[in-house]
Design a protein around this motif. Structure first.
Motif, short mmCIF file in Angstrom:
data_model
loop_
_atom_site.label_atom_id
_atom_site.label_comp_id
_atom_site.label_asym_id
_atom_site.label_seq_id
_atom_site.Cartn_x
_atom_site.Cartn_y
_atom_site.Cartn_z
N GLU A 185 -3.44 6.89 9.59
CA GLU A 185 -1.98 6.49 10.03
C GLU A 185 -2.65 5.83 11.77
O GLU A 185 -1.86 5.10 12.62
CB GLU A 185 -0.53 7.78 10.03
CG GLU A 185 -0.39 7.76 9.19
CD GLU A 185 0.44 7.00 8.35
OE1 GLU A 185 1.12 5.36 9.86
OE2 GLU A 185 0.81 6.59 7.41
N GLN A 200 6.53 -2.65 1.29
CA GLN A 200 7.28 -1.31 0.97
C GLN A 200 6.51 -0.74 2.19
O GLN A 200 5.50 -0.70 2.71
CB GLN A 200 7.02 -0.65 -0.26
CG GLN A 200 7.21 -1.69 -1.49
CD GLN A 200 7.03 -1.77 -2.89
OE1 GLN A 200 6.94 -0.06 -3.43
NE2 GLN A 200 5.87 -2.34 -3.19
N PHE A 201 7.21 0.81 2.72
CA PHE A 201 6.22 1.48 4.07
C PHE A 201 7.20 2.27 3.94
O PHE A 201 8.72 2.64 3.11
CB PHE A 201 6.47 0.79 4.55
CG PHE A 201 7.59 0.43 5.94
CD1 PHE A 201 8.43 1.44 6.61
CD2 PHE A 201 8.56 -0.89 5.19
CE1 PHE A 201 9.44 1.81 6.69
CE2 PHE A 201 9.81 -0.94 5.78
CZ PHE A 201 10.01 -0.17 7.01
N ASN A 225 4.58 9.41 2.03
CA ASN A 225 3.69 9.35 0.11
C ASN A 225 3.29 8.06 0.47
O ASN A 225 2.12 7.90 -0.98
CB ASN A 225 4.38 10.34 -0.46
CG ASN A 225 5.17 10.87 0.11
OD1 ASN A 225 4.24 12.21 0.35
ND2 ASN A 225 6.40 11.40 -0.30
N ARG A 226 2.75 7.56 0.85
CA ARG A 226 2.59 6.26 1.04
C ARG A 226 1.44 5.50 2.00
O ARG A 226 1.41 5.79 3.22
CB ARG A 226 3.29 4.72 1.50
CG ARG A 226 4.31 4.43 0.15
CD ARG A 226 5.32 3.66 0.15
NE ARG A 226 4.75 2.21 0.04
CZ ARG A 226 4.61 1.67 -1.38
NH1 ARG A 226 5.15 2.97 -2.29
NH2 ARG A 226 3.85 1.26 -1.67
N SER A 227 0.39 4.45 2.08
CA SER A 227 -0.39 4.26 2.40
C SER A 227 -0.22 3.09 3.00
O SER A 227 -0.22 1.98 2.39
CB SER A 227 -1.80 4.63 2.03
OG SER A 227 -2.87 3.92 3.51
N ILE A 228 -0.29 3.15 4.94
CA ILE A 228 0.10 2.08 5.60
C ILE A 228 -0.87 0.82 5.35
O ILE A 228 -0.24 -0.18 4.83
CB ILE A 228 1.05 2.12 7.39
CG1 ILE A 228 1.81 0.87 7.19
CG2 ILE A 228 -0.58 2.56 7.70
CD1 ILE A 228 1.90 1.29 8.70
N ASP A 266 -0.71 -0.48 1.69
CA ASP A 266 0.79 -1.54 1.35
C ASP A 266 0.55 -2.92 2.74
O ASP A 266 0.80 -4.21 2.41
CB ASP A 266 1.57 -0.93 2.31
CG ASP A 266 2.26 0.46 1.51
OD1 ASP A 266 2.35 0.37 0.38
OD2 ASP A 266 3.03 1.13 2.26
N VAL A 314 -0.48 1.46 -6.69
CA VAL A 314 -0.77 1.40 -5.65
C VAL A 314 0.30 0.91 -4.25
O VAL A 314 1.59 1.17 -4.02
CB VAL A 314 -2.28 1.97 -4.59
CG1 VAL A 314 -1.76 2.07 -3.42
CG2 VAL A 314 -3.52 2.06 -5.51
N SER A 315 -0.14 -0.88 -4.27
CA SER A 315 1.19 -1.55 -3.63
C SER A 315 1.00 -2.16 -4.50
O SER A 315 -0.35 -3.83 -4.27
CB SER A 315 0.92 -0.69 -2.40
OG SER A 315 2.24 -2.07 -1.68
N ARG A 333 -5.04 1.46 -7.82
CA ARG A 333 -5.89 1.82 -7.60
C ARG A 333 -7.28 1.57 -7.54
O ARG A 333 -8.28 1.28 -6.60
CB ARG A 333 -6.28 3.98 -8.13
CG ARG A 333 -7.09 4.61 -7.69
CD ARG A 333 -7.07 5.46 -8.70
NE ARG A 333 -6.84 5.38 -9.72
CZ ARG A 333 -6.26 6.35 -11.36
NH1 ARG A 333 -6.42 7.59 -10.93
NH2 ARG A 333 -6.78 6.57 -12.39
N CYS A 365 -9.08 -0.58 -4.53
CA CYS A 365 -8.71 0.36 -3.61
C CYS A 365 -10.34 1.13 -2.89
O CYS A 365 -10.97 1.69 -4.03
CB CYS A 365 -7.59 1.63 -3.74
SG CYS A 365 -5.85 0.17 -3.60
#
Length: 417
Positions: free
Chosen positions: A136, A163-164, A167-170, A173, A227-228, A233, A236
């Motif tokens: 982050e 989406q943000f 428990n998410r990876s910005i 996203d 994942v987004s 996955r 990534c």
């Protein structure tokens, strides 16, 4: 001023979970490996050092003097010379390329004849909350709202929802939203992204340093955990531990070395950095700017490049960076990847190491490990993943996120001596 800079030694540890190795252990492994590769009996010739790292302060509670702490035991043991200046380098995922760039400038200026860049990160930790917090820190946390609003505007334009949240990876996203826009604008497909991911997992299966050494067919990439959207996955980069190093030297110093060492040296034709800005998503990114500067500095063009490593934190990034590096027209990256042009026997093999999605991504080490892969290719030492007759190689390494591009980018062009 020196006209020519060479990389005389390089090394990368395998990227994986290293629970029994400390950051100091991994740093030592990288240094010793690079010294051995350069056939240095000791490190006494090294006059400056640049240490690339991103996670130690947040994850391991060691900040301010990271590199100094990593090198201190080696100085005590006589493995590294005393009084050599050590400079800590931090620029998100681009930190490794920055460290090499600074070592290159030391030699180019005539200040030193030998400099080393070392990158290391450990992201496996019992408190995974700390790890996610570290990622982050790759955005402007004080102005997080602007980043979110800009991506919401992009989502509105292409009919998606950004989406943000917890428990998410910005990072995943934001990359995913860039992919959605590219799909809307240019007709890129999720399958084309999957083809690139599958290709890199195949390359990684041939790389003994890769974190993931198994193949993933296209259909399995598509069927993997989302994942987004459209990123699954398998598209990534995983969390990993590792270290890498490169020893750079002047031509004057190189000529003092044994002939077989001279023959394995790789020439640095160009090293450029660029900084990110808030921009419209339709405007080419900072990576295009850095690439164009490197082509101009080297006197080369995209058509001259025989092999490349680009920063595929997600597999969409490879599609986009193929466009930004000039390997294909803007908007045609998906078709370019799908055509097989970036495979080991293709027009321009990209991410022969397996890329970040297969090789792994311990942030501080990543950029230098990409340089290590291209050096291995140019020396003809990549074995089963060897690109035939590779003369020129390019590395693109980006870091952080500001708006719809990275905060920082490094592009390096290397030449077989």
């Amino acid at each position: 001023m020196i006209d020519t800079v060479y990389i005389i030694g390089s090394f990368s540890t395998p990227f994986q979970k290293w629970p029994d190795k400390s950051g100091k252990d991994l740093t030592r492994d990288a240094l010793v490996g690079a010294l051995k590769d350069a056939e240095f009996t000791d490190a006494g010739s090294i006059e400056s050092a640049y240490f690339s790292n991103c996670g130690m302060g947040i994850i391991w509670d060691q900040d301010l003097v990271r590199g100094h702490c990593m090198f201190a035991p080696m100085v005590d043991e006589g493995l590294f010379p005393e009084r050599v200046p050590i400079v800590n380098v931090e620029g998100g995922c681009a930190s490794g390329s920055m460290a090499v760039h600074l070592a290159w400038k030391d030699i180019l200026s005539g200040l030193h004849d030998v400099s080393i860049a070392v990158g290391m990160d450990k992201f496996y930790h019992e408190d995974m909350g700390k790890v996610m917090t570290a990622f982050e820190h790759g955005i402007d946390r004080e102005d997080r709202g602007r980043l979110i609003s800009e991506y919401q505007a992009v989502a509105d334009e292409c009919g998606q929802t950004f989406q943000f949240g917890p428990n998410r990876s910005i990072f995943m996203d934001t990359y995913a939203m860039q992919a959605c826009w590219h799909m809307w604008k240019w007709g890129t497909t999720q399958r084309q992204i999957a083809v690139g991911a599958s290709k890199n997992h195949y390359n990684g299966s041939l790389n003994p340093n890769a974190q993931y050494r198994f193949e993933v067919p296209v259909e399995k990439v598509l069927d993997d955990y989302e994942v987004s959207y459209p990123v699954t996955r398998s598209m990534c980069a995983p969390i990993g531990d590792g270290a890498a190093a490169a020893i750079l030297c002047s031509e004057k110093f190189l000529k003092t070395q044994p002939l077989h060492v001279q023959k394995r040296a790789v020439k640095v034709r160009a090293s450029t950095l660029s900084g990110g800005k808030h921009r419209p998503i339709s405007e080419p990114s900072l990576t295009r700017w850095a690439a164009e500067k490197s082509y101009k500095l080297s006197g080369l063009s995209p058509q001259d490049i025989n092999v490349a490593e680009v920063h595929d934190a997600t597999s969409f990034c490879e599609i986009y960076q193929a466009e930004m590096m000039g390997f294909c027209p803007i908007g045609e990256g998906g078709k370019f990847i799908e055509s097989g042009a970036t495979m080991l026997d293709g027009k321009i093999p990209i991410n022969t190491s397996g890329g970040l999605v297969s090789k792994g991504h311990p942030i501080g080490a990543t950029g230098i490990s990409m340089i290590y892969e291209i050096i291995t290719q140019l020396r003809g030492e990549a074995e089963k993943r060897q690109v035939k007759d590779a003369q020129y190689g390019l590395i693109e390494n980006g870091g952080g996120v500001i708006s719809v591009e990275e905060f920082a980018c490094g592009v390096t062009i290397l030449e077989r001596s």
